[in-house]
Write an enzyme that holds these catalytic residues in place. Structure first.
Site: not given
Ligand code: ASP
Length: 309
Positions: A176, A204, A230, A227-228, A206-207
């Site tokens: 991300t 789905r 989500g 990032t992480g 994410g955050d």
């Molecule tokens: N946070 C993002 C999600 O969950 C993914 C990412 O940070 O790579 O969609």
């Protein structure tokens, strides 16, 4: 004049140093430098924080190295569903889009939601209709095709599994993308863009496009892009949490960012990282994974391009 500063990320992950080739590492560093420097130039030319973060994120979206725009991961249906958000700290204006396809620069569509609609968050078919009304070109799936992403999807396709790009422990590409900046007036802004998780289904989200979870900006405190995984960042309302720790507990940017990533998100077993700037131009970039593609620059001499701890 306030300290000009910008920080960007290309995803947090468990990439193992020995598995990254020198050439690939050089490519990542070069892409991070180009995106960071372009955003910083906007600030140096007197531009706003929101212009700077959009500029950097667009460049990150345009490279297949990162999981956003071109290079977005595949869903369970073999499509690309992208999410993005942008927020201005001066007036708490925000725009976000989710589950969009065929848009080259989702961050710009998020900005158009902020500036050209009465709304904050548009998703799916409705967001696509808005994009068409705004004259966006719809790119064919070929534009988003990337062999590495395709193979990542093939390895878990037709299973119940889904994965974050960055949980792949090989020299896979992940990431991300996001940017945060502080301009000459001390206005801060944040932008985040992603293809989400490989093999995701059921719409789905994410955050990243959720204001307060993966993206937030407030001049009183800071601008944050996460990032992480989500799901954890949504449950922890992480970006807003950093701002709250500063506003209500009087913590510094550094202390609040560390508390969110090294304590609070870990308590619910979340992995990832964030980048943040405050309205004095301070920068924080904590992560609790093995690495996070990141870069930062400020008029006080900060100059960082880094992947590992
Ligand atoms: N946070 C993002 C999600 O969950 C993914 C990412 O940070 O790579 O969609």
């Amino acid at each position: 004049m306030k300290t000009l500063s910008i920080a960007i990320h290309g995803g947090a992950g468990t990439l193992i140093k020995g598995l990254m080739t020198q050439e690939l590492e050089a490519e990542y560093r070069a892409a991070l430098k180009v995106a960071r420097d372009a955003g910083f130039e906007v600030l140096q030319d007197g531009g706003s924080a929101v212009d700077a973060v959009e500029k950097s994120v667009k460049l990150l979206e345009n490279t297949p190295l990162f999981n956003a725009g071109k290079g977005s991961v595949f869903t369970a249906n073999g499509t690309h569903e992208m999410d993005a958000a942008i927020m201005e700290g001066e007036n708490l204006k925000a725009g976000a889009v989710s589950l969009i396809t065929g848009i080259k620069n989702p961050v710009s569509l998020a900005r158009d939601v902020m500036e050209k609609s009465y709304h904050v968050f548009l998703a799916g078919d409705g967001a696509m209709r808005f994009a068409k009304d705004q004259g966006y070109e719809i790119k064919s799936p070929d534009y988003f095709y990337d062999e590495v992403r395709y193979q990542q999807w093939q390895s878990i396709k037709d299973t119940e599994g889904f994965q974050l790009d960055h949980s792949v422990k090989k020299d896979g590409k992940f990431g991300t993308v996001g940017a945060v900046a502080c301009d000459k007036n001390g206005n801060v802004a944040a932008a985040t863009s992603t293809g989400g998780m490989t093999n995701k289904k059921w719409g789905r989200i994410g955050d990243s496009p959720i204001i307060g979870a993966g993206n937030y900006a407030n001049n009183k405190t800071c601008a944050v892009s996460c990032t992480g995984s989500g799901e954890f960042f949504i449950r922890g309302v992480v970006a807003y949490d950093v701002s709250c720790l500063m506003e209500h507990k009087g913590m510094s940017l550094e202390a609040a960012s560390n508390e969110a990533i090294h304590k609070r998100i870990l308590e619910i077993k979340g992995d990832g990282g964030l980048i943040a700037v405050d309205s004095n131009g301070n920068i924080a970039m904590p992560f609790n994974t093995e690495g996070m593609y990141r870069a930062a620059k400020s008029s006080k001499g900060i100059d960082i391009i880094s992947i590992y701890k």
